[in-house]
Write a protein that holds these residues in place. Structure first.
Motif, PDB file in Angstrom:
ATOM      1  N   ARG A 195       0.805  -1.162   0.084  1.00 52.16           N
ATOM      2  CA  ARG A 195      -0.167   0.073   0.127  1.00 52.16           C
ATOM      3  C   ARG A 195       0.948   1.299   0.109  1.00 52.16           C
ATOM      4  O   ARG A 195       2.012   1.167   0.230  1.00 52.16           O
ATOM      5  N   ASN A 196       0.030   2.497  -0.367  1.00 53.18           N
ATOM      6  CA  ASN A 196       1.203   3.732  -0.448  1.00 53.18           C
ATOM      7  C   ASN A 196       0.400   4.670   0.287  1.00 53.18           C
ATOM      8  O   ASN A 196      -0.752   4.642   0.481  1.00 53.18           O
ATOM      9  N   ASP A 197       1.126   5.510   0.981  1.00 55.45           N
ATOM     10  CA  ASP A 197       0.480   6.878   1.795  1.00 55.45           C
ATOM     11  C   ASP A 197       1.798   7.836   1.734  1.00 55.45           C
ATOM     12  O   ASP A 197       2.852   7.532   1.473  1.00 55.45           O
ATOM     13  N   TYR A 198       1.361   9.040   2.009  1.00 53.34           N
ATOM     14  CA  TYR A 198       2.255  10.218   2.172  1.00 53.34           C
ATOM     15  C   TYR A 198       2.951  10.029   3.479  1.00 53.34           C
ATOM     16  O   TYR A 198       2.360   9.744   4.629  1.00 53.34           O
ATOM     17  N   ASP A 199       4.130  10.654   3.437  1.00 58.00           N
ATOM     18  CA  ASP A 199       4.849  10.598   4.727  1.00 58.00           C
ATOM     19  C   ASP A 199       5.792  11.733   4.515  1.00 58.00           C
ATOM     20  O   ASP A 199       6.634  11.841   3.598  1.00 58.00           O
ATOM     21  N   ASP A 200       5.941  12.803   5.613  1.00 55.62           N
ATOM     22  CA  ASP A 200       6.660  13.689   5.583  1.00 55.62           C
ATOM     23  C   ASP A 200       8.203  13.415   5.923  1.00 55.62           C
ATOM     24  O   ASP A 200       9.179  14.020   5.657  1.00 55.62           O
TER      25      ASP A 200
END
Length: 186
Positions: free
Chosen positions: A123-128
């Motif tokens: 899965r993919n997600d945004y991460d700072d």
């Protein structure tokens, strides 16, 4: 023999002897694929001595006979002890889940395969904090003991969340010197 050893007889006299055919033999019945309890009962019924050895098997169900030594149908004597090999089922080897953090998806997959594990869902997600394309999280923690071929799911970074760059029209203060277009003169 008759006469017994040490007895004198005339030259050309007859001596009767009984020649042994050896120990009586029996045919080892085929107990392969039987449950261990059925196999041992069959052997005991036939007066056959046996020992049990347990082994892992990828193809024979737990508790069933894999093979015997000697093999089925061999002629054996009463002093033969048959070794019966009984399955313990498939051996589940344990492996340690490696640390996948900050690896690319491809590198994570390679490392899992090297450890006899499988890359599960991605899965993919945004991460700072984690660069785009690198593992943020794995869903079985590093150092956990699992069975070989277990799937390990991962979360891959899409990088920092994009900043909303929608343009906003500037507002100007009302100018009282301009006529109001929304009203008509009376």
């Amino acid at each position: 023999q008759d006469p017994v050893e040490g007895t004198k007889i005339d030259k050309g006299g007859t001596v009767y002897v009984v020649v042994s055919l050896g120990k009586e033999t029996v045919e080892l019945p085929n107990v392969v694929s039987m449950l261990s309890s059925e196999a041992t009962k069959t052997l005991e019924t036939n007066g056959i001595k046996y020992t049990i050895e347990k082994r892992f098997s990828d193809s024979v169900e737990d508790g069933r006979v894999i093979s015997t030594d000697p093999e089925a149908y061999a002629e054996i004597t009463s002093d033969t002890t048959v070794t019966v090999y009984v399955s313990m089922g498939v051996e589940t080897k344990k492996v340690t889940v490696p640390d996948l953090s900050n690896l690319t998806e491809e590198r994570a997959k390679e490392l899992l395969e090297k450890n006899n594990l499988v890359l599960g869902s991605v899965r993919n997600d945004y991460d700072d904090k984690v660069a785009k394309g690198l593992v943020i999280k794995q869903y079985i923690e590093k150092g956990t003991e699992v069975s070989e071929n277990t799937s390990v799911d991962v979360l891959i970074s899409l990088g920092p969340k994009p900043v909303d760059t929608t343009a906003v029209e500037p507002t100007t203060p009302d100018n009282d010197n301009q006529p109001d277009d929304s009203t008509s003169p009376e």
